[in-house]
Design a protein around this motif. Structure first.
Motif, PDB file in Angstrom:
ATOM      1  N   GLU A  35      24.905 -44.620  38.951  1.00  0.00           N
ATOM      2  CA  GLU A  35      24.010 -45.785  38.893  1.00  0.00           C
ATOM      3  C   GLU A  35      24.698 -47.025  39.465  1.00  0.00           C
ATOM      4  O   GLU A  35      25.913 -47.184  39.336  1.00  0.00           O
ATOM      5  N   ARG A  36      23.924 -47.888  40.083  1.00  0.00           N
ATOM      6  CA  ARG A  36      24.472 -49.105  40.689  1.00  0.00           C
ATOM      7  C   ARG A  36      24.683 -50.225  39.683  1.00  0.00           C
ATOM      8  O   ARG A  36      25.391 -51.188  39.969  1.00  0.00           O
ATOM      9  N   GLU A  37      24.033 -50.114  38.509  1.00  0.00           N
ATOM     10  CA  GLU A  37      24.223 -51.113  37.472  1.00  0.00           C
ATOM     11  C   GLU A  37      24.143 -50.442  36.104  1.00  0.00           C
ATOM     12  O   GLU A  37      23.538 -49.385  35.954  1.00  0.00           O
ATOM     13  N   ILE A  38      24.810 -51.070  35.150  1.00  0.00           N
ATOM     14  CA  ILE A  38      24.773 -50.637  33.757  1.00  0.00           C
ATOM     15  C   ILE A  38      24.412 -51.866  32.936  1.00  0.00           C
ATOM     16  O   ILE A  38      24.437 -52.991  33.449  1.00  0.00           O
ATOM     17  N   GLY A  39      24.081 -51.660  31.687  1.00  0.00           N
ATOM     18  CA  GLY A  39      23.730 -52.817  30.885  1.00  0.00           C
ATOM     19  C   GLY A  39      23.414 -52.458  29.454  1.00  0.00           C
ATOM     20  O   GLY A  39      23.644 -51.329  29.010  1.00  0.00           O
ATOM     21  N   VAL A  40      22.896 -53.447  28.749  1.00  0.00           N
ATOM     22  CA  VAL A  40      22.516 -53.288  27.351  1.00  0.00           C
ATOM     23  C   VAL A  40      21.100 -53.801  27.161  1.00  0.00           C
ATOM     24  O   VAL A  40      20.651 -54.698  27.870  1.00  0.00           O
ATOM     25  N   SER A  41      20.429 -53.194  26.199  1.00  0.00           N
ATOM     26  CA  SER A  41      19.081 -53.625  25.832  1.00  0.00           C
ATOM     27  C   SER A  41      19.037 -53.867  24.339  1.00  0.00           C
ATOM     28  O   SER A  41      19.573 -53.073  23.567  1.00  0.00           O
ATOM     29  N   ALA A  42      18.402 -54.949  23.946  1.00  0.00           N
ATOM     30  CA  ALA A  42      18.111 -55.200  22.531  1.00  0.00           C
ATOM     31  C   ALA A  42      16.644 -54.886  22.346  1.00  0.00           C
ATOM     32  O   ALA A  42      15.808 -55.277  23.164  1.00  0.00           O
ATOM     33  N   LEU A  43      16.309 -54.158  21.296  1.00  0.00           N
ATOM     34  CA  LEU A  43      14.932 -53.770  21.103  1.00  0.00           C
ATOM     35  C   LEU A  43      14.524 -53.848  19.645  1.00  0.00           C
ATOM     36  O   LEU A  43      15.372 -53.841  18.757  1.00  0.00           O
ATOM     37  N   ARG A  44      13.224 -53.954  19.430  1.00  0.00           N
ATOM     38  CA  ARG A  44      12.677 -53.889  18.071  1.00  0.00           C
ATOM     39  C   ARG A  44      12.767 -52.452  17.612  1.00  0.00           C
ATOM     40  O   ARG A  44      12.436 -51.542  18.366  1.00  0.00           O
ATOM     41  N   PRO A  45      13.208 -52.232  16.391  1.00  0.00           N
ATOM     42  CA  PRO A  45      13.303 -50.849  15.915  1.00  0.00           C
ATOM     43  C   PRO A  45      11.922 -50.246  15.659  1.00  0.00           C
ATOM     44  O   PRO A  45      11.016 -50.926  15.189  1.00  0.00           O
ATOM     45  N   VAL A  46      11.787 -48.988  16.015  1.00  0.00           N
ATOM     46  CA  VAL A  46      10.597 -48.197  15.712  1.00  0.00           C
ATOM     47  C   VAL A  46      11.086 -46.836  15.212  1.00  0.00           C
ATOM     48  O   VAL A  46      12.275 -46.547  15.237  1.00  0.00           O
ATOM     49  N   ALA A  47      10.163 -45.993  14.790  1.00  0.00           N
ATOM     50  CA  ALA A  47      10.530 -44.710  14.198  1.00  0.00           C
ATOM     51  C   ALA A  47      11.297 -43.806  15.167  1.00  0.00           C
ATOM     52  O   ALA A  47      12.214 -43.097  14.763  1.00  0.00           O
ATOM     53  N   GLU A  48      10.953 -43.831  16.450  1.00  0.00           N
ATOM     54  CA  GLU A  48      11.620 -42.967  17.417  1.00  0.00           C
ATOM     55  C   GLU A  48      12.734 -43.728  18.133  1.00  0.00           C
ATOM     56  O   GLU A  48      12.580 -44.893  18.489  1.00  0.00           O
ATOM     57  N   ALA A  49      13.840 -43.039  18.381  1.00  0.00           N
ATOM     58  CA  ALA A  49      15.028 -43.669  18.960  1.00  0.00           C
ATOM     59  C   ALA A  49      14.757 -44.283  20.330  1.00  0.00           C
ATOM     60  O   ALA A  49      14.152 -43.650  21.194  1.00  0.00           O
ATOM     61  N   ASP A  50      15.221 -45.506  20.499  1.00  0.00           N
ATOM     62  CA  ASP A  50      15.220 -46.210  21.787  1.00  0.00           C
ATOM     63  C   ASP A  50      13.839 -46.392  22.417  1.00  0.00           C
ATOM     64  O   ASP A  50      13.715 -46.521  23.626  1.00  0.00           O
ATOM     65  N   LYS A  51      12.783 -46.421  21.604  1.00  0.00           N
ATOM     66  CA  LYS A  51      11.435 -46.546  22.148  1.00  0.00           C
ATOM     67  C   LYS A  51      10.746 -47.856  21.805  1.00  0.00           C
ATOM     68  O   LYS A  51       9.614 -48.087  22.202  1.00  0.00           O
ATOM     69  N   GLY A  52      11.432 -48.751  21.090  1.00  0.00           N
ATOM     70  CA  GLY A  52      10.805 -49.995  20.678  1.00  0.00           C
ATOM     71  C   GLY A  52      10.658 -51.000  21.811  1.00  0.00           C
ATOM     72  O   GLY A  52      11.252 -50.855  22.886  1.00  0.00           O
ATOM     73  N   PRO A  53       9.858 -52.037  21.574  1.00  0.00           N
ATOM     74  CA  PRO A  53       9.698 -53.104  22.568  1.00  0.00           C
ATOM     75  C   PRO A  53      11.036 -53.796  22.852  1.00  0.00           C
ATOM     76  O   PRO A  53      11.844 -53.996  21.950  1.00  0.00           O
ATOM     77  N   ILE A  54      11.245 -54.173  24.097  1.00  0.00           N
ATOM     78  CA  ILE A  54      12.502 -54.787  24.548  1.00  0.00           C
ATOM     79  C   ILE A  54      12.500 -56.273  24.226  1.00  0.00           C
ATOM     80  O   ILE A  54      11.568 -57.001  24.567  1.00  0.00           O
TER      81      ILE A  54
END
Length: 109
Positions: A20-39
């Motif tokens: 990948e040309r870039e990496i990063g971090v995302s902060a999200l609202r927690p939801v029941a399924e992993a890594d699927k919440g709103p950013i």
């Protein structure tokens, strides 16, 4: 990771392995399924290869701080966390589990 790409365990390692040309971090609202919440926040940095995982984590350290500051600055006592931006789940990918066996090279192949 830069969600919705590389959801799950070891996203930075998987991103580097895939070039990948870039990496990063995302902060999200927690939801029941992993890594699927709103950013709530995304912070990206470019990758210059070769890059070790140690170098990647060191480079990402300020990104976590920046993302946290962005979330806190958008938080209000009255409204709480902002709603965030829904992820485009059609573009989601998953990182794969990595463990010690992945570090062994079979030179007899």
């Amino acid at each position: 990771s830069i969600l919705p790409r590389f959801r799950g365990f070891c996203p930075t390692v998987c991103a580097l392995i895939q070039g990948e040309r870039e990496i990063g971090v995302s902060a999200l609202r927690p939801v029941a399924e992993a890594d699927k919440g709103p950013i709530l926040a995304v912070v990206k940095i470019p990758v210059t290869y070769p890059m070790t995982i140690h170098d990647a984590f060191e480079a990402l350290r300020p990104c976590y701080v920046q993302a946290a500051r962005e979330v806190v600055s958008n938080w209000s006592r009255e409204a709480g966390l902002p709603a965030g931006v829904e992820q485009d789940h059609a573009n989601a990918t998953w990182s794969i589990w990595r463990d010690a066996d992945d570090m062994v090279v079979d030179w007899n192949l």
